[in-house]
Design a protein around this motif. Structure first.
Motif, short mmCIF file in Angstrom:
data_model
loop_
_atom_site.label_atom_id
_atom_site.label_comp_id
_atom_site.label_asym_id
_atom_site.label_seq_id
_atom_site.Cartn_x
_atom_site.Cartn_y
_atom_site.Cartn_z
N SER A 97 32.78 -21.86 129.99
CA SER A 97 34.20 -22.05 130.02
C SER A 97 34.85 -21.09 129.40
CB SER A 97 34.48 -23.50 129.22
OG SER A 97 34.09 -24.34 129.96
N LEU A 98 36.23 -20.62 129.91
CA LEU A 98 36.99 -19.69 129.31
C LEU A 98 36.99 -19.87 127.90
CD1 LEU A 98 39.51 -18.94 131.83
CD2 LEU A 98 37.30 -17.56 131.49
N ASN A 99 37.40 -21.07 127.43
CA ASN A 99 37.81 -21.78 126.18
C ASN A 99 36.65 -21.59 125.11
OD1 ASN A 99 39.44 -23.48 124.25
ND2 ASN A 99 37.78 -24.80 124.67
N ILE A 100 35.63 -21.84 125.71
CA ILE A 100 34.46 -21.64 124.68
C ILE A 100 33.50 -20.34 124.60
CG2 ILE A 100 31.98 -22.53 124.41
CD1 ILE A 100 32.82 -25.41 125.31
N ASN A 101 33.44 -19.59 125.71
CA ASN A 101 32.68 -18.42 125.77
C ASN A 101 33.60 -17.21 125.71
OD1 ASN A 101 31.22 -20.65 127.79
ND2 ASN A 101 29.69 -19.25 126.89
N LEU A 102 34.86 -17.36 125.84
CA LEU A 102 35.51 -15.99 125.74
C LEU A 102 36.79 -15.98 124.90
CD1 LEU A 102 35.86 -15.21 129.64
CD2 LEU A 102 34.30 -14.21 127.87
N HIS A 103 37.54 -17.19 124.72
CA HIS A 103 38.62 -17.25 123.92
C HIS A 103 39.13 -18.77 123.92
CE1 HIS A 103 42.72 -16.50 121.75
NE2 HIS A 103 42.08 -15.40 121.28
N SER A 104 39.49 -19.12 122.63
CA SER A 104 40.19 -20.44 122.64
C SER A 104 41.34 -20.78 123.42
CB SER A 104 40.30 -20.95 121.19
OG SER A 104 40.85 -22.10 121.09
N ILE A 105 41.69 -21.67 124.16
CA ILE A 105 43.03 -22.17 124.78
C ILE A 105 43.52 -23.28 124.41
CG2 ILE A 105 43.78 -22.20 127.11
CD1 ILE A 105 41.43 -20.69 128.39
N ASP A 106 44.71 -23.16 124.07
CA ASP A 106 45.30 -24.60 123.69
C ASP A 106 45.81 -25.65 124.79
OD1 ASP A 106 45.21 -23.82 121.16
OD2 ASP A 106 47.11 -22.81 120.99
N VAL A 107 45.63 -26.56 124.55
CA VAL A 107 46.08 -27.78 125.44
C VAL A 107 47.72 -27.26 125.85
CG1 VAL A 107 46.66 -30.26 126.10
CG2 VAL A 107 44.36 -29.37 125.07
N GLY A 108 48.20 -27.37 126.70
CA GLY A 108 49.55 -27.04 127.32
C GLY A 108 49.86 -25.44 127.46
N GLU A 109 49.02 -24.68 127.11
CA GLU A 109 49.11 -23.22 127.42
C GLU A 109 48.63 -23.08 129.08
OE1 GLU A 109 46.90 -19.02 125.60
OE2 GLU A 109 46.26 -21.21 124.82
N LYS A 110 49.58 -22.09 129.71
CA LYS A 110 49.85 -21.76 131.09
C LYS A 110 49.25 -20.48 131.37
CE LYS A 110 54.00 -24.47 131.21
NZ LYS A 110 53.48 -25.69 131.99
N MET A 111 48.64 -20.71 132.78
CA MET A 111 48.25 -19.44 133.30
C MET A 111 48.50 -19.62 134.95
SD MET A 111 44.05 -19.63 133.70
CE MET A 111 43.78 -19.81 132.22
N SER A 112 48.92 -18.55 135.73
CA SER A 112 49.03 -18.61 137.20
C SER A 112 47.95 -19.40 137.82
CB SER A 112 49.42 -17.37 137.65
OG SER A 112 48.61 -16.48 137.80
N ALA A 113 48.33 -19.80 139.06
CA ALA A 113 47.31 -20.40 139.91
C ALA A 113 46.55 -19.32 140.37
CB ALA A 113 47.98 -21.00 141.26
N GLU A 114 47.00 -18.22 140.64
CA GLU A 114 46.09 -17.03 141.12
C GLU A 114 45.19 -16.48 140.16
OE1 GLU A 114 46.61 -12.39 142.87
OE2 GLU A 114 48.27 -13.19 141.80
N ASN A 115 45.39 -16.50 138.74
CA ASN A 115 44.46 -16.30 137.56
C ASN A 115 43.50 -17.65 137.62
OD1 ASN A 115 46.43 -14.76 135.12
ND2 ASN A 115 45.73 -13.91 137.22
N ALA A 116 43.96 -18.84 137.86
CA ALA A 116 43.14 -19.91 137.62
C ALA A 116 41.87 -19.65 138.84
CB ALA A 116 43.75 -21.06 137.75
N MET A 117 42.51 -19.43 140.03
CA MET A 117 41.47 -19.34 141.24
C MET A 117 40.42 -18.04 140.99
SD MET A 117 40.79 -20.01 144.19
CE MET A 117 42.41 -20.24 145.37
N ASP A 118 40.85 -16.84 139.98
CA ASP A 118 39.86 -15.81 139.76
C ASP A 118 38.97 -16.60 138.67
OD1 ASP A 118 40.97 -14.48 141.83
OD2 ASP A 118 42.08 -13.17 140.25
N GLY A 119 39.47 -17.41 137.69
CA GLY A 119 38.66 -17.69 136.63
C GLY A 119 37.59 -18.71 137.07
N LEU A 120 37.94 -19.65 138.16
CA LEU A 120 37.02 -20.65 138.88
C LEU A 120 36.18 -19.77 139.57
CD1 LEU A 120 36.99 -23.73 139.57
CD2 LEU A 120 37.97 -22.96 141.80
N LEU A 121 36.29 -18.74 140.53
CA LEU A 121 35.43 -18.37 141.44
C LEU A 121 34.61 -17.08 140.86
CD1 LEU A 121 37.49 -18.53 144.84
CD2 LEU A 121 35.72 -20.00 144.06
N LEU A 122 35.33 -16.40 140.10
CA LEU A 122 34.57 -15.15 139.49
C LEU A 122 33.62 -15.50 138.25
CD1 LEU A 122 36.80 -14.02 141.20
CD2 LEU A 122 36.77 -11.81 139.68
#
Length: 421
Positions: A97-122
């Protein structure tokens, strides 16, 4: 004498053995490759034909290849610039997970759907999958329903999904064939195709956190591989979806439950084997050009709408080789469907098609035009007596008409002479 013959015999057998081995080596492309994966398939992306098949209907666990369906639903429900909020469900997911393996993310923090797609597939972020699910659906459960609605829409009967990231659940399963259809559908979406073809990407959140991620598909960018998705759980084994474009053809491959070795190479070797074989193998001929597909008995009247009725057996032929990929699935499921039009005497000349032959496989169908194959002049020769009688009748009718016309004209002439007298 014996001592001279022995070297000659040995030389002959050695030459024969070497020749046999050379031919055997040249013929290896016809032998299906052996792989570590328990199930696998390759599909021609243009025609939908199954080329390679190994236990394609066996129920398996898909692991993170599930995320291809999650990606498809994201693309169908959001735009690239839409902002997604990081959720409690995302925060609770394990590695990777991005939150565990790379950097902590807070609940409510936002990212674009395009970034989310890349985080999902790459990166194959397990947390990103839940963030997508809970932003596209009203909840993870609602997204589960959406996944299974999409599965039903695709006509897949051996698939049921529970989680958006593919973490193990006994009721979360698919088959190599069904996953192939999901992957084919997802990769035809331009946004999904673009994302899974990226080697690297940079993701930014609303709090300024930046993630630089690399695609975990080791084949991407090599020898025509343009996309795909990796997956692994202990129950699922190593899974891989790949799309390759070469020599004007695009083939999709799926390998399921392969070995996760120390260097993580086996599943990729499996994929290369079945892909290389699929590009090298040639479809086999089912019906050769000009072969008779069926025979049709046709009733007709040589003189059109009048006169006696005759029958003729018309050989129906195909004017192209019909081909198919010879594998266990196609052998057991291939069907042929013949449709013929109303055949007339004019259509017996063979210049125009009189119907079609459909070669139907599981998810593919090819149509071939059919033609009448009556030798030139057959109809005329068969009906010469009828045509002869008809000609005599016509001549007689013409003679009678001519006689009557002559009589009428003679009467008119006599009447005119009488009038002048």
């Amino acid at each position: 004498m014996k001592s001279k013959k022995l070297p000659l015999l040995l030389s002959f057998f050695l030459t024969f053995s070497l020749t046999f081995n050379v031919f055997a080596a040249e013929d290896t492309t016809k032998v299906e490759p052996e792989i570590h994966g328990k199930a696998a398939i390759t599909i021609d992306m243009k025609t939908g034909e199954i080329i390679y098949a190994k236990d394609i209907d066996k129920q398996m666990y898909p692991a993170s290849t599930t995320k291809l369906l999650t990606a498809l639903l994201l693309a169908e429900n959001k735009g690239k610039t839409d902002m997604l909020s990081y959720t409690e469900g995302a925060k609770s997911q394990p590695e990777y997970s991005l939150n565990i393996n790379l950097h902590s993310i807070d609940v409510g923090e936002k990212m674009s759907a395009e970034n989310a797609m890349d985080g999902l597939l790459l990166y194959s972020g397990n947390d990103v999958a839940y963030m997508i699910a809970e932003n596209v659906g009203t909840s993870a459960k609602d997204f589960e329903n959406k996944m299974n609605e999409e599965i039903k829409k695709l006509g897949l009967k051996n698939t049921h999904f529970i989680t958006p990231n593919g973490l193990h659940d006994a009721n979360h399963y698919t088959t190599a064939y069904d996953l192939g259809i999901i992957a084919k559908t997802a990769s035809q979406n331009s946004w999904v195709k673009e994302s899974m073809g990226k080697l690297k990407s940079t993701i930014k959140t609303s709090k300024g956190t930046t993630f630089i991620i690399e695609n975990r598909n080791k084949l991407l960018g090599q020898d025509g591989y343009i996309g795909g998705k990796t997956g692994y759980t202990a129950a699922a084994g190593r899974c891989l979806v790949a799309v390759k474009e070469k020599d004007g053809r695009k083939i999709l491959g799926v390998v399921m439950n392969s070995v996760y070795d120390q260097n993580d190479t086996m599943v990729f070797e499996d994929m290369k084997k079945i892909m290389d074989w699929s590009y090298s193998i040639k479809p086999e001929t089912l019906h050769k050009k000009d072969s008779v597909i069926t025979t049709k008995t046709v009733k007709y009247k040589p003189l059109g709408f009048i006169g006696p009725e005759r029958t003729i057996d018309v050989p129906v032929v195909i004017k192209d080789d019909s081909k198919y990929y010879n594998n266990a699935v196609n052998k057991s499921e291939l069907k042929e469907e013949i449709k013929l039009d109303n055949i007339t005497v004019a259509s017996l000349k063979g210049n125009n098609p009189i119907g079609t032959l459909a070669i139907k496989e599981r998810n593919a169908s090819k149509d071939y035009k059919l033609y009448a194959n009556v030798p030139k002049g057959t109809v005329t020769k068969t009906n010469l007596p009828i045509y002869g009688v008809a000609a005599l009748v016509v001549l007689a009718a013409v003679a009678v008409v001519a006689f009557i016309v002559k009589k009428i004209l003679d009467i008119k002439r006599r009447r005119r002479r009488g009038k002048y007298i």
